[in-house]
Design a protein around this motif. Structure first.
Motif, mmCIF file in Angstrom:
data_model
loop_
_atom_site.group_PDB
_atom_site.id
_atom_site.type_symbol
_atom_site.label_atom_id
_atom_site.label_comp_id
_atom_site.label_asym_id
_atom_site.label_seq_id
_atom_site.Cartn_x
_atom_site.Cartn_y
_atom_site.Cartn_z
ATOM 1 N N ARG A 1 17.818 76.986 45.559
ATOM 2 C CA ARG A 1 17.280 76.817 44.217
ATOM 3 C C ARG A 1 15.971 76.051 44.139
ATOM 4 O O ARG A 1 15.016 76.518 43.600
ATOM 5 C CB ARG A 1 18.300 76.116 43.317
ATOM 6 N N GLN B 1 28.073 84.052 36.819
ATOM 7 C CA GLN B 1 26.598 84.003 36.724
ATOM 8 C C GLN B 1 26.058 84.218 35.313
ATOM 9 O O GLN B 1 25.218 83.481 34.849
ATOM 10 C CB GLN B 1 25.916 84.989 37.695
ATOM 11 N N ASP C 1 30.315 79.631 38.929
ATOM 12 C CA ASP C 1 28.876 79.349 38.989
ATOM 13 C C ASP C 1 28.189 80.130 37.869
ATOM 14 O O ASP C 1 28.548 81.291 37.611
ATOM 15 C CB ASP C 1 28.264 79.859 40.307
ATOM 16 N N SER D 1 15.877 79.948 39.260
ATOM 17 C CA SER D 1 14.695 79.541 40.023
ATOM 18 C C SER D 1 14.188 80.736 40.848
ATOM 19 O O SER D 1 14.989 81.418 41.509
ATOM 20 C CB SER D 1 15.126 78.354 40.892
HETATM 21 N N1 5AD Z 1 18.389 80.295 40.806
HETATM 22 C C1 5AD Z 1 19.391 79.555 40.278
HETATM 23 N N2 5AD Z 1 20.637 79.544 40.789
HETATM 24 C C2 5AD Z 1 20.878 80.285 41.874
HETATM 25 N N3 5AD Z 1 21.984 80.458 42.609
HETATM 26 C C3 5AD Z 1 21.702 81.291 43.629
HETATM 27 N N4 5AD Z 1 20.403 81.670 43.570
HETATM 28 C C4 5AD Z 1 19.870 81.055 42.492
HETATM 29 C C5 5AD Z 1 18.585 81.051 41.905
HETATM 30 N N5 5AD Z 1 17.594 81.780 42.408
HETATM 31 C C6 5AD Z 1 23.280 79.860 42.254
HETATM 32 C C7 5AD Z 1 24.301 80.951 41.938
HETATM 33 C C8 5AD Z 1 25.185 80.917 43.151
HETATM 34 C C9 5AD Z 1 25.125 79.464 43.546
HETATM 35 C C10 5AD Z 1 25.554 79.172 44.946
HETATM 36 O O1 5AD Z 1 23.761 79.123 43.367
HETATM 37 O O2 5AD Z 1 25.005 80.571 40.780
HETATM 38 O O3 5AD Z 1 26.505 81.352 42.882
#
Ligand code: 5AD
Ligand code: SF4
Length: 472
Positions: free
Chosen positions: A69, A288, A326, A360
């Protein structure tokens, strides 16, 4: 899970330290990285290095980085910068970058920061002893360039061979079952930093667990980016792997993470229900976003309705299940109405814990190129509203545990916090709740035991209680 290292300037107190074979690893990121750091320590211990608790005692410092992130490269450089004084005091000090940033940035890291001596990736951890021995051998060479090493390719061995190397396994430990990911969620960097998905042979997983049980481990967490799509070389599914572990090993508790809703099926739920004596009724199932249009843009492979159907199936088969998830706020194109769908999903499902993040932009990912990026201010305001909405609910959900008796597997003794002849312990309940309790000093050896704790005070992140009944 974020593990941030201390943010203090370092200076050797004594010129003699830091000259030996001490290794210090600073770990960022997920359980996978925590597990990788443990593996690095084990490999290096076998190669005659000694794990140390502070960079001040180290002759090798490794930053096991995360790029899921944040601004990961900046973080790496700023941590390396903190070690400048140590490097000045001890030019033999080696600094290396491992993990996802190493995998992604490779030689760029060395080019931009001359203090970095080596870089390795998520798939080249096993080469770490060789890297260090090479560096030490080349120590005398005056050619600075020769003294730098980068190993950050992907291994192409099939299947995935990796023994669990755990130094001090304690009561509860991780066992890797898959690595990498083929899902290519459009926001996620993991398929690029961890490579294609591979499963470990079932016999290796079982052998590891047998060995860990012999070493006193009571609980394993089966670990993978998407454990549900595990498939052994002879076609064993994740559900059947868990069934075999429950039936054939002496492990007392089994957990698993992370699950993907699209691969979570009735058979797996039936196996969990059938083996609840061992498999914990706690499921982390990331959704998500609560909006189907956003889910499609995320390439998640399910709609809101399909996700809810899965949740209903889980709740019907495992009535005492505890759920966590998440969530991403402010994915490109997310409107206020889409975000409301996420809020309503949290309320509808009743998650006891949420892990929520602002979207992100990550390198190489599709969503990073989407044009309708959401401004940071909106992302962060939505995230706050999401936490606020969940918080009101989480206190009530926690309160419902008060006066209940939970099975707690004791993991830690807190000598420093124990007062007046009592000893403080903590452990986890099957629902993954962190529970603290105190007992008279006569019970000094509870670690590894499962005890009944009547909960007296329950907050979302931590419970307190009193021991009741006999000790298992
Ligand atoms: N931006 C924000 N959160 C993310 N995750 C994964 N990639 C991103 C990103 N680019 C979060 C998702 C995932 C957790 C491990 O991290 O929610 O399930
Ligand atoms: Fe990333 Fe999606 Fe794979 Fe999870 S399933 S690791 S979010 S690509």
């Amino acid at each position: 899970m974020e593990i941030i290292s201390e943010n203090k300037p370092f200076a050797y107190k004594n010129q003699d330290i830091g000259q030996g074979r001490g290794v210090y690893i600073s770990t960022y990121g997920c359980q996978m990285n925590v597990n990788d750091s443990d593996r690095m320590y084990s490999l290096l211990e076998m190669a005659n290095f000694t794990p140390v608790d502070s960079p001040l005692e180290a002759s090798v410092i490794i930053i096991n980085s995360c790029s899921i992130r944040e601004k990961p490269v900046h973080k790496v450089y700023s941590e390396v910068g903190k070690y400048r004084k140590l490097k000045d005091a001890n030019p033999k000090l080696k600094i290396g970058i491992g993990g996802c940033v190493g995998q992604q940035e490779k030689e760029k890291l060395i080019k931009n920061q001359p203090m970095i001596d080596f870089v390795f990736g998520t798939d080249t951890i096993d080469t770490l002893p060789d890297i260090l021995n090479d560096l030490i051998l080349k120590e005398e060479s005056k050619d600075d360039k020769k003294n730098r090493i980068v190993k950050a390719g992907f291994a192409h061995r099939e299947p995935y061979h990796v023994e669990t190397l755990v130094r001090n396994p304690g009561v509860s430990t991780f066992v890797n079952i898959t690595k990498g990911c083929d899902n290519f969620c459009t926001f996620c960097v993991v398929p690029f930093t961890r490579g294609r998905e591979k499963s470990r042979p079932k016999t290796h997983v079982l052998q590891d667990i047998h060995t860990l049980v012999k070493r006193g481990v009571k609980e394993v967490t089966l670990l993978g980016q998407n454990v549900n799509s595990y498939e052994s070389e002879c076609g064993t599914s994740f559900a059947d792997l868990m069934k075999t572990i429950a039936k054939e090993t002496g492990i007392e508790r089994i957990r698993f993470t992370t699950s993907h809703p699209k691969d979570f099926d009735q058979y797996l739920v039936d196996v969990i229900a059938e083996h609840q004596d061992k498999i914990c009724e706690y499921i982390h199932l990331p959704f998500q976003s609560g909006n189907s249009r956003i889910l499609e843009r995320m390439n998640r492979g399910y709609t809101r309705e399909q996700y809810i159907e899965k949740i209903n199936m889980i709740k019907k088969t495992i009535p005492n299940v505890v759920l966590s998830t998440d969530i991403i706020c402010g994915f490109p194109g997310e409107t206020e109405a889409d975000f409301q769908d996420t809020l309503s999903m949290v309320r509808e499902v009743g998650y006891e814990t949420i892990f929520a993040f602002m979207y992100s932009q990550r390198p190489n990912t599709k969503a990073a190129k989407f044009e309708d990026q959401v401004p940071d201010a909106i992302k962060s305001e939505r995230l706050q509203r999401l936490f606020d909405a969940h918080n009101t609910m989480a206190f009530d959900l926690a309160k419902a545990y008060e006066n209940r008796i939970l099975d707690v597997l004791v993991e830690k003794k807190h000598d420093d916090e124990s007062v007046a002849g009592n000893i403080k312990f903590s452990g986890r309940s099957r629902q993954n709740k962190l529970v603290y309790f105190e007992v008279p000093a006569a019970h000094s050896d509870l670690i590894g035991r499962t005890v009944n704790i009547k909960i007296t005070k329950a907050y979302p992140a931590v419970f307190r209680g009193d021991m009741v009944g006999s000790i298992n």
